[in-house]
Write a protein that holds these residues in place. Structure first.
Motif, PDB file in Angstrom:
ATOM      1  N   TYR A   1     123.527  71.535  85.977  1.00  0.00           N
ATOM      2  CA  TYR A   1     122.499  72.445  85.455  1.00  0.00           C
ATOM      3  C   TYR A   1     121.128  71.951  85.891  1.00  0.00           C
ATOM      4  O   TYR A   1     120.774  70.789  85.653  1.00  0.00           O
ATOM      5  N   GLY A   2     120.366  72.803  86.549  1.00  0.00           N
ATOM      6  CA  GLY A   2     119.010  72.452  86.953  1.00  0.00           C
ATOM      7  C   GLY A   2     118.105  72.354  85.733  1.00  0.00           C
ATOM      8  O   GLY A   2     118.477  72.753  84.620  1.00  0.00           O
ATOM      9  N   ALA A   3     116.905  71.807  85.951  1.00  0.00           N
ATOM     10  CA  ALA A   3     115.938  71.671  84.862  1.00  0.00           C
ATOM     11  C   ALA A   3     115.697  73.023  84.198  1.00  0.00           C
ATOM     12  O   ALA A   3     115.424  74.008  84.882  1.00  0.00           O
ATOM     13  N   GLY A   4     115.813  73.058  82.888  1.00  0.00           N
ATOM     14  CA  GLY A   4     115.532  74.286  82.143  1.00  0.00           C
ATOM     15  C   GLY A   4     116.721  75.215  81.994  1.00  0.00           C
ATOM     16  O   GLY A   4     116.649  76.182  81.244  1.00  0.00           O
ATOM     17  N   GLU A   5     117.799  74.952  82.701  1.00  0.00           N
ATOM     18  CA  GLU A   5     118.958  75.857  82.593  1.00  0.00           C
ATOM     19  C   GLU A   5     119.739  75.626  81.299  1.00  0.00           C
ATOM     20  O   GLU A   5     120.175  76.572  80.646  1.00  0.00           O
ATOM     21  N   LEU A   6     119.924  74.342  80.964  1.00  0.00           N
ATOM     22  CA  LEU A   6     120.602  74.029  79.694  1.00  0.00           C
ATOM     23  C   LEU A   6     119.605  73.339  78.757  1.00  0.00           C
ATOM     24  O   LEU A   6     119.527  73.656  77.577  1.00  0.00           O
TER      25      LEU A   6
ATOM     26  N   MET B   1     126.535  68.304  83.754  1.00  0.00           N
ATOM     27  CA  MET B   1     125.471  67.381  84.173  1.00  0.00           C
ATOM     28  C   MET B   1     124.139  68.107  84.082  1.00  0.00           C
ATOM     29  O   MET B   1     123.920  69.103  84.783  1.00  0.00           O
ATOM     30  N   VAL B   2     123.254  67.623  83.211  1.00  0.00           N
ATOM     31  CA  VAL B   2     121.906  68.196  83.143  1.00  0.00           C
ATOM     32  C   VAL B   2     120.982  67.341  84.012  1.00  0.00           C
ATOM     33  O   VAL B   2     121.201  66.140  84.167  1.00  0.00           O
ATOM     34  N   THR B   3     119.986  67.965  84.604  1.00  0.00           N
ATOM     35  CA  THR B   3     119.113  67.239  85.523  1.00  0.00           C
ATOM     36  C   THR B   3     117.642  67.562  85.249  1.00  0.00           C
ATOM     37  O   THR B   3     117.323  68.544  84.582  1.00  0.00           O
TER      38      THR B   3
ATOM     39  N   GLU C   1     114.151  66.568  78.605  1.00  0.00           N
ATOM     40  CA  GLU C   1     115.044  66.384  77.452  1.00  0.00           C
ATOM     41  C   GLU C   1     116.433  65.929  77.864  1.00  0.00           C
ATOM     42  O   GLU C   1     117.376  65.936  77.071  1.00  0.00           O
ATOM     43  N   VAL C   2     116.541  65.538  79.133  1.00  0.00           N
ATOM     44  CA  VAL C   2     117.842  65.109  79.653  1.00  0.00           C
ATOM     45  C   VAL C   2     118.379  63.897  78.879  1.00  0.00           C
ATOM     46  O   VAL C   2     119.552  63.852  78.499  1.00  0.00           O
ATOM     47  N   PHE C   3     117.513  62.945  78.649  1.00  0.00           N
ATOM     48  CA  PHE C   3     117.908  61.705  77.970  1.00  0.00           C
ATOM     49  C   PHE C   3     118.520  61.995  76.594  1.00  0.00           C
ATOM     50  O   PHE C   3     119.618  61.538  76.272  1.00  0.00           O
ATOM     51  N   ASP C   4     117.808  62.789  75.798  1.00  0.00           N
ATOM     52  CA  ASP C   4     118.301  63.115  74.452  1.00  0.00           C
ATOM     53  C   ASP C   4     119.561  63.973  74.514  1.00  0.00           C
ATOM     54  O   ASP C   4     120.479  63.797  73.714  1.00  0.00           O
ATOM     55  N   ALA C   5     119.595  64.893  75.462  1.00  0.00           N
ATOM     56  CA  ALA C   5     120.737  65.811  75.554  1.00  0.00           C
ATOM     57  C   ALA C   5     122.030  65.052  75.870  1.00  0.00           C
ATOM     58  O   ALA C   5     123.087  65.337  75.304  1.00  0.00           O
ATOM     59  N   VAL C   6     121.938  64.073  76.771  1.00  0.00           N
ATOM     60  CA  VAL C   6     123.141  63.302  77.112  1.00  0.00           C
ATOM     61  C   VAL C   6     123.474  62.330  75.974  1.00  0.00           C
ATOM     62  O   VAL C   6     124.634  62.117  75.641  1.00  0.00           O
ATOM     63  N   GLY C   7     122.452  61.774  75.356  1.00  0.00           N
ATOM     64  CA  GLY C   7     122.683  60.859  74.237  1.00  0.00           C
ATOM     65  C   GLY C   7     123.439  61.525  73.093  1.00  0.00           C
ATOM     66  O   GLY C   7     124.335  60.932  72.502  1.00  0.00           O
ATOM     67  N   ARG C   8     123.103  62.790  72.806  1.00  0.00           N
ATOM     68  CA  ARG C   8     123.772  63.460  71.683  1.00  0.00           C
ATOM     69  C   ARG C   8     125.028  64.198  72.134  1.00  0.00           C
ATOM     70  O   ARG C   8     125.741  64.769  71.315  1.00  0.00           O
TER      71      ARG C   8
END
Ligand code: CA
Length: 365
Positions: A78-83, A43-45, A88-95
Motif C-alpha cells: 500500500y502506497g502512502a495514504g492508501e491504508l 505492507m504499508v509504506t 503513520e507506518v510505524f504505529d500501524a505496523v506496531g498495532r
C-alpha cells in the motif's frame, strides 16, 4: 521468473538450494516438513506507489517474498495514504494494522530519539559503512533493541547512497543565505538547519513539489537526481546543491510486526530476512546506476544550476551537526549508545577508507 532463478539472482543461493530440496516433493506439506499454511500480509509504506527506487524497492521486496515462498507468504503493498498516511507506518505496523512497513527510521525520532541513527544522521556513515555497521558492527542489534518495546523487528531494506543537499529557489552564497530559509528537511538534518538559522519543516514526499512551487517553502531536500527528477523539483526551484551532508547513506527499513513474524514457520521467517537483505543491496545498485543519468538530464535538458555548498556553509553545518548529535545522546541513553557505536565505526571506516576508497578515487583518473 522462476523461484530458484529469482533467489539466485538475489544472491540467495542457500535458500534456492533448500527450496530446490522442497521442490523434490511438490505439494508435499508433510514429507519435507514444510508447512503448507498460507499467510497474506499487508505492507504499508511512506512512499507513493511505485515511486522510483523507494516505492519500487518496497514493491520488489513484496514480490520477492511472495515468489521466494512460492505464494505461501503473499505481501500486498500500500502506497502512502492508501491504508495509512506516510508518517503513520510505524504505529500501524506496531498495532498490527499491517504486518510490515517500508519506511525510514529517522521519521520516528519523536517516538524514539535514537531512531535516526539507523537511517541517517548528518555527517554520519555512507551506504557501504552503514551496511558494515549494521550487519557487522553492532548497529542492527541496537536497532532491534530500540524497536522491541514497540513490537517491531527492523531490517535494513534499501539505501539511496549519498543524497543531494537539496533544491533552493535562491542561491546559497554564504551562511547568511540560510537565515530564515524555510526548508523541507526531515530528521536531525532539520535540527541542524535550525541551528544555523533556517526553519525546517517536514513534509511527505508527495507534498514537496506543490509546496516548493507555491513558495510555501524556499527549499527542499528529497533524495537525489533519480527521485527529484521524477517529482519535477527542478520546475519549482532552479538551484540544486550537493553534497547531501544530512543523509550520506540513508538505510531504508522494513519493519515487521513481531507477533506476525513469530507466527511464521522458520523458513518463511528466513525468507523475509533474506529478501530484506537482497532488496537492501538491489536498491543501492539501482540508485548507483540511475542517479548520474538523471543528473545529466537535469543539467543538460532542464538547465538546472548545479552547485556545491560553499565551504563555510558545510563547515558550519558539520560543527552544528556534532553539537546536535551530542545533545540528542545526552538526553537519551539509547541515543548515547547509538552515537558512541556509530562514531567508533565511523573512525574505523574513515581510517580504512583513507587508504582504500579515497585513495582509489583520487588516483583513478
Ligand atoms: Ca532526503
Amino acid at each position: 521468473m522462476k523461484r530458484r532463478e529469482l533467489l539466485r539472482g538475489a544472491g540467495l543461493a542457500a535458500v534456492a538450494t533448500s527450496l530446490a530440496a522442497c521442490g523434490a516433493n511438490p505439494g508435499g506439506a508433510s514429507g519435507d516438513g514444510v508447512s503448507s499454511q498460507k499467510f497474506a500480509w499487508k505492507m504499508v509504506t511512506s512512499w507513493p506507489t511505485n515511486f522510483p527506487g523507494l516505492g519500487t524497492g518496497a514493491a520488489a521486496l513484496a514480490e520477492m517474498i511472495t515468489q521466494a515462498s512460492a505464494g505461501r507468504l503473499t505481501v500486498k503493498v500500500y502506497g502512502a495514504g492508501e491504508l495509512v498516511p506516510a508518517f503513520e507506518v510505524f504505529d500501524a505496523v506496531g498495532r498490527g494494522t499491517a504486518e510490515m512497513g517500508h519506511s525510514a527510521s529517522y521519521y520516528w525520532k519523536g517516538k524514539a530519539a535514537a531512531a535516526p541513527f539507523f537511517c541517517a544522521v548528518p555527517f554520519g556513515l555512507n551506504a557501504q559503512e552503514m551496511n558494515g555497521w549494521l550487519y557487522n558492527g553492532g548497529g542492527l542489534e541496537l536497532w532491534r533493541e530500540l524497536y522491541a518495546p514497540f513490537g517491531l523487528v527492523p531490517f535494513p531494506a534499501g539505501n539511496t547512497g549519498v543524497q543531494m543537499a537539496g533544491w533552493f529557489r535562491k542561491p546559497i552564497e554564504s551562511l547568511a543565505s540560510l537565515k530564515g530559509l524555510k526548508m523541507r528537511i526531515p530528521g536531525l538534518g532539520g535540527e541542524v538547519m535550525a541551528r544555523v538559522g533556517a526553519v525546517p519543516v517536514n513534509l511527505p514526499g508527495a507534498e514537496i513539489f506543490s509546496s516548493l512551487q507555491a513558495g510555501a517553502i524556499d527549499a527542499a531536500e528529497w533524495v537525489g537526481p533519480y527521485n527529484d527528477l521524477a517529482f519535477g523539483l527542478h520546475r519549482a526551484a532552479k538551484f540544486c546543491y550537493y553534497p547531501g551532508w544530512q543523509e550520506p547513506g540513508p538505510t531504508l527499513e522494513c519493519m515487521v510486526n513481531k507477533a506476525a513474524l513469530d507466527s511464521l514457520p522458520k523458513d518463511l521467517q528466513d525468507i523475509v530476512a533474506l529478501c530484506c537483505r537482497a532488496v537492501n543491496d538491489a536498491m543501492l545498485a539501482e540508485y548507483t546506476a540511475r542517479n548520474q543519468q538523471a543528473l545529466d538530464a537535469l543539467v543538460r535538458e532542464h538547465g538546472v544550476d548545479l552547485r556545491q555548498l560553499p565551504p563555510d556553509v558545510l563547515s558550519a553545518l558539520r560543527k552544528a551537526s556534532e553539537k546536535v548529535l551530542e545533545e540528542v545522546a545526552s538526553a537519551d541513553p539509547m541515543a548515547r549508545r547509538a552515537l558512541d557505536s556509530m562514531r567508533a565505526f565511523r573512525s574505523q571506516a574513515k581510517a580504512w577508507h583513507a587508504v582504500s576508497e579515497e585513495s582509489y578515487y583520487a588516483n583513478r583518473g
